[in-house]
Write an enzyme that holds these catalytic residues in place. Structure first.
Site, PDB file in Angstrom:
ATOM      1  N   CYS A  15       0.829  -1.205   0.000  1.00 21.64           N
ATOM      2  CA  CYS A  15       0.000   0.000   0.000  1.00 21.64           C
ATOM      3  C   CYS A  15       0.862   1.252   0.000  1.00 21.64           C
ATOM      4  O   CYS A  15       1.401   1.647   1.046  1.00 21.64           O
ATOM      5  CB  CYS A  15      -0.935  -0.005   1.207  1.00 21.64           C
ATOM      6  SG  CYS A  15      -2.052   1.416   1.256  1.00 21.64           S
ATOM      7  N   CYS A  59      -0.682   4.098   2.104  1.00 22.71           N
ATOM      8  CA  CYS A  59      -0.506   3.904   3.551  1.00 22.71           C
ATOM      9  C   CYS A  59       0.923   4.201   3.998  1.00 22.71           C
ATOM     10  O   CYS A  59       1.147   4.817   5.037  1.00 22.71           O
ATOM     11  CB  CYS A  59      -0.844   2.463   3.939  1.00 22.71           C
ATOM     12  SG  CYS A  59      -2.418   1.842   3.354  1.00 22.71           S
ATOM     13  N   ASP A  60       1.907   3.724   3.243  1.00 21.83           N
ATOM     14  CA  ASP A  60       3.282   3.688   3.727  1.00 21.83           C
ATOM     15  C   ASP A  60       4.263   4.573   2.970  1.00 21.83           C
ATOM     16  O   ASP A  60       5.432   4.679   3.364  1.00 21.83           O
ATOM     17  CB  ASP A  60       3.794   2.242   3.690  1.00 21.83           C
ATOM     18  CG  ASP A  60       2.945   1.321   4.546  1.00 21.83           C
ATOM     19  OD1 ASP A  60       2.442   1.781   5.593  1.00 21.83           O
ATOM     20  OD2 ASP A  60       2.775   0.148   4.181  1.00 21.83           O
TER      21      ASP A  60
END
Length: 336
Positions: free
Chosen positions: A141, A144-145
């Site tokens: 992701c 997300c990261d």
């Protein structure tokens, strides 16, 4: 009237929720607060993909929280409202009249409504180091990261739309993004590939596979590449590896005779209330066909599904019992 404890013993519920990730825990929270008989079925520990996430910084209200911590907070909140949380694997879902029957490894559960929040699983490369460094440099992701890799070099593995789109997204943070693809041509849309090629931060490596993820002190330090034409291997120093080679939704539970509409990738189609093409069965979170898969979208899906199910339960309870009729009108007691 049958008592609540007796109904629980017989595994009869108003709502059955399958999967205790963020979507399932949210659906359970809203159903529990509405005081409807609810059971949440999960084959492992509550949390789902949260348990594989080291740090979360994009969930409202938390500047930084680990996936394990957020999962525990959500699970603790759910149990306060009387939701039954049971550990078991689900093997099937079928309809029986206007009821839904859920088969599990530990027996059968029956309810008016089922909310499927079983998520799915990103496809893996199946190489050394991939599992070891999951959540510590290996990710599925970018949204997300990506922010954790500011001014660093990372590799994106894959050749489809998701891989190319996520690679371009990562250039917002990273000073260099390598796209590693096993074929000469990309499966992604031409316009996406053109955008990536024109980005000075992106370098494409084709006809190549990753054979190992290397690291030290719990951090990724690089990957090993293998040229499929020459067979030669070489190291590529990177601090992050983003794998986008596919995602498989957990939709295998349905009875074969009960078709459920899904998109070309197998994700379930829903209406505005998150109900699937099977009346009484909802889908929320990663198992549902949608634009993006985030904790926030999973929570939103599940809120909608649970509230709609509760409203329908209330309507059923207040509907008058149909009066049997014969050929001459409503039946009535026989006069003596």
């Amino acid at each position: 009237m049958e008592s609540l404890e007796a109904m629980k013993k017989d595994r009869q519920y108003d709502v059955i929720i399958i999967g205790a990730g963020p979507a399932g825990l949210t659906a359970a929270l809203y159903a529990g607060r509405a005081r409807v008989r609810t059971v949440l079925l999960e084959r492992g520990a509550p949390g789902g993909q949260l348990l594989n996430t080291d740090a979360i910084e994009d969930y409202p209200g938390f500047d930084h929280i680990t996936g394990v911590e957020l999962a525990q907070r959500m699970a603790d909140q759910v149990t306060k409202f009387g939701v039954d949380l049971e550990t078991t694997g689900v093997t099937g879902i079928r309809s029986r009249g206007n009821k839904k029957v859920v088969e599990t490894e530990n027996g059968t559960y029956t309810a008016d409504f089922v909310i499927l929040t079983a998520g799915g699983s990103p496809k893996k490369l199946g190489i050394p180091g991939e599992d070891e460094f999951q959540g510590r440099g290996v990710s599925q992701c970018a949204v997300c990261d990506g922010a954790f890799f500011k001014e660093q070099e990372v590799a994106v593995i894959g050749g489809g739309d998701a891989a190319v789109e996520e690679a371009v997204f990562l250039t917002r943070y990273c000073k260099k993004v390598y796209i590693v693809h096993r074929r000469a041509e990309f499966r992604a849309q031409a316009i996406l590939v053109e955008a990536a090629r024109s980005n000075p931060k992106v370098e494409m490596i084709t006809n190549t596979v990753v054979t190992e993820v290397k690291g030290a002190d719990s951090e990724v330090t690089g990957i090993t590449l293998k040229d499929l034409k020459t067979g030669q291997t070489r190291p590529l120093p990177v601090s992050g590896v983003f794998v986008f080679i596919g995602f498989v939704p957990n939709t295998q539970f349905f009875d074969r005779q009960e078709h459920v509409e899904h998109d070309p990738l197998g994700f379930l189609m829903t209406d505005a209330t998150m109900q699937t093409s099977v009346p009484g069965v909802y889908a929320a979170g990663d198992v549902r066909s949608q634009l993006t898969r985030q904790i926030t979208t999973a929570v939103g899906d599940a809120t909608t599904a649970a509230i709609d199910a509760v409203k329908k339960l209330e309507l059923r309870k207040h509907q008058p019992t149909p009066v049997p009729v014969d050929a001459y009108g409503p039946t009535h007691p026989t006069e003596s």
